[in-house]
Design an enzyme around this catalytic site. Structure first.
Site, short mmCIF file in Angstrom:
data_model
loop_
_atom_site.label_atom_id
_atom_site.label_comp_id
_atom_site.label_asym_id
_atom_site.label_seq_id
_atom_site.Cartn_x
_atom_site.Cartn_y
_atom_site.Cartn_z
NE ARG A 14 100.11 -71.49 53.69
CZ ARG A 14 98.85 -71.92 53.46
NH1 ARG A 14 97.94 -71.08 53.03
NH2 ARG A 14 98.53 -73.16 53.66
CG ASP A 21 97.12 -63.42 53.19
OD1 ASP A 21 97.99 -63.86 52.42
OD2 ASP A 21 95.97 -63.91 53.28
#
Ligand code: F6P
Length: 334
Positions: free
Chosen positions: A267, A139
């Site tokens: 991810r 993030d």
């Protein structure tokens, strides 16, 4: 090899490393650098499995140089990760600390995000444990570093996917809503939006106005654009990409729309060179900092220099996106 990187200032003899929270590409490169730097400095080094849950359950193994062979290019984390509710309770942290003491571990290196650093800071405050943090999250929203480990890989994954979506969107004249990760932060969204020439990028940091978005899309259509890409950060206030697509379709029924949620694909995967280098440098510097007696901080990189930020600031402050970038991305997608 010179001995100039060997430091014997502190009393630290044994360190442990764990990965916590959402995994991010580059964690393995960080673990490798920590293990090898520790061994180089004649420390014993332990790996804790499954983050704080493994610490509570005493899943602790000694690591050798060969334990981290050929992992630098692997996504995920060889130590596994977890989000651990038990560690949020004082009893859980007591068990965790007892296990650290049982193995005579002098210092703990935590690779994770701001929630993980809050946990590390509690261990420090409650038990006087020596801890240091390394910022890992796709993030990129951690205060105290320009980039977090994993962000570069994640945005490159998202950009590759959106480029492919653009090909088919363009062939069929479709308006695509592509959802990227970032519950509370629009770093992935804005970087992906700019990199792919998206027509609009919706972020958690900015209130979304569906009417304005539709007006804008109509102006775009009048310019004979043959496709549209709207990047939606998962934390947008108007809902997820499907909800936003539905709200747009209610106002513009003749548009053909599709929704793609990139999800956890962002991810995973082999880390980019940027993430491998960042993780390697921060892993090395974290061990060095501990040996020099530094602790209670997160180690990051600001303007290419190593920067230390008190752990408390990493979970009470937030890194903010550059609002200028939102304007820029709009102007260059007209
Ligand atoms: O690790 C950060 C992150 O990937 C966020 O972007 C996302 O909102 C969240 O984790 C998803 O978490 P989980 O895998 O627990 O659903």
């Amino acid at each position: 090899m010179t001995d100039s990187n060997k430091i014997f200032v502190s009393n630290i003899k044994k360190i442990a490393v764990l990965t916590s929270g959402g995994d991010s590409p580059g964690m393995n490169a960080g673990i490798r650098a920590i293990v090898r730097t520790a061994i180089y400095n004649r420390l014993k080094v332990f790996g804790i499995k499954r983050g704080y849950c493994g610490l509570i359950n005493d899943e602790i193994i000694e690591m050798q140089s060969h334990t981290v062979s050929k992992i630098i290019s692997d996504g995920g984390t060889i130590l596994k990760s977890s989000r651990c509710p038990e560690f949020k309770e004082p009893e859980g942290r007591k068990k965790a600390f007892d296990n650290l003491r049982k193995h005579e571990i002098d210092a703990l290196v935590v690779l994770g995000g701001n929630g993980s650093f809050k946990g590390a800071d509690l261990l420090r405050k409650e038990f006087n444990m020596t801890v240091i943090g390394i910022p890992c999250t796709i993030d990129n929203d951690i205060y105290g570093t320009d980039f977090t480990i994993g962000f570069d890989t994640a945005i490159n994954t998202a950009v590759t996917a959106v480029d492919k979506i653009r090909d088919t969107a363009d062939s069929h004249n479709i308006l695509f809503f592509v959802e990227v990760m970032g519950r509370h932060s629009g770093f992935i969204a804005i970087n992906t939006g700019i990199s792919t020439g998206a027509e609009a990028t919706l972020l958690p940091e900015v209130k979304t106005n569906i009417k304005e978005l539709c007006n804008y899309l109509e102006i775009e259509r009048r310019k004979n654009k043959t496709s549209g890409i709207i990047i939606v950060a998962e934390g947008d206030d108007e809902g997820d990409a499907s909800e936003i697509a539905r709200k747009v379709k209610d106002r513009l029924p003749d548009y053909e729309t599709r929704v793609t949620t990139l999800g956890h694909v962002q991810r995973g995967g082999s880390p980019t060179s940027n993430d491998r280098v960042l993780a390697s440098i921060l892993g090395f510097e974290a061990v060095r900092a501990l040996l020099k007696g530094k602790e209670g901080v997160m180690i990051g990189q600001i303007n290419k220099e190593i920067a230390f930020t008190p752990l408390v600031e990493t979970y009470t402050k937030h890194d903010k996106i550059n609002r200028n970038w939102i304007e820029i991305s709009k102007i260059i997608s007209i």
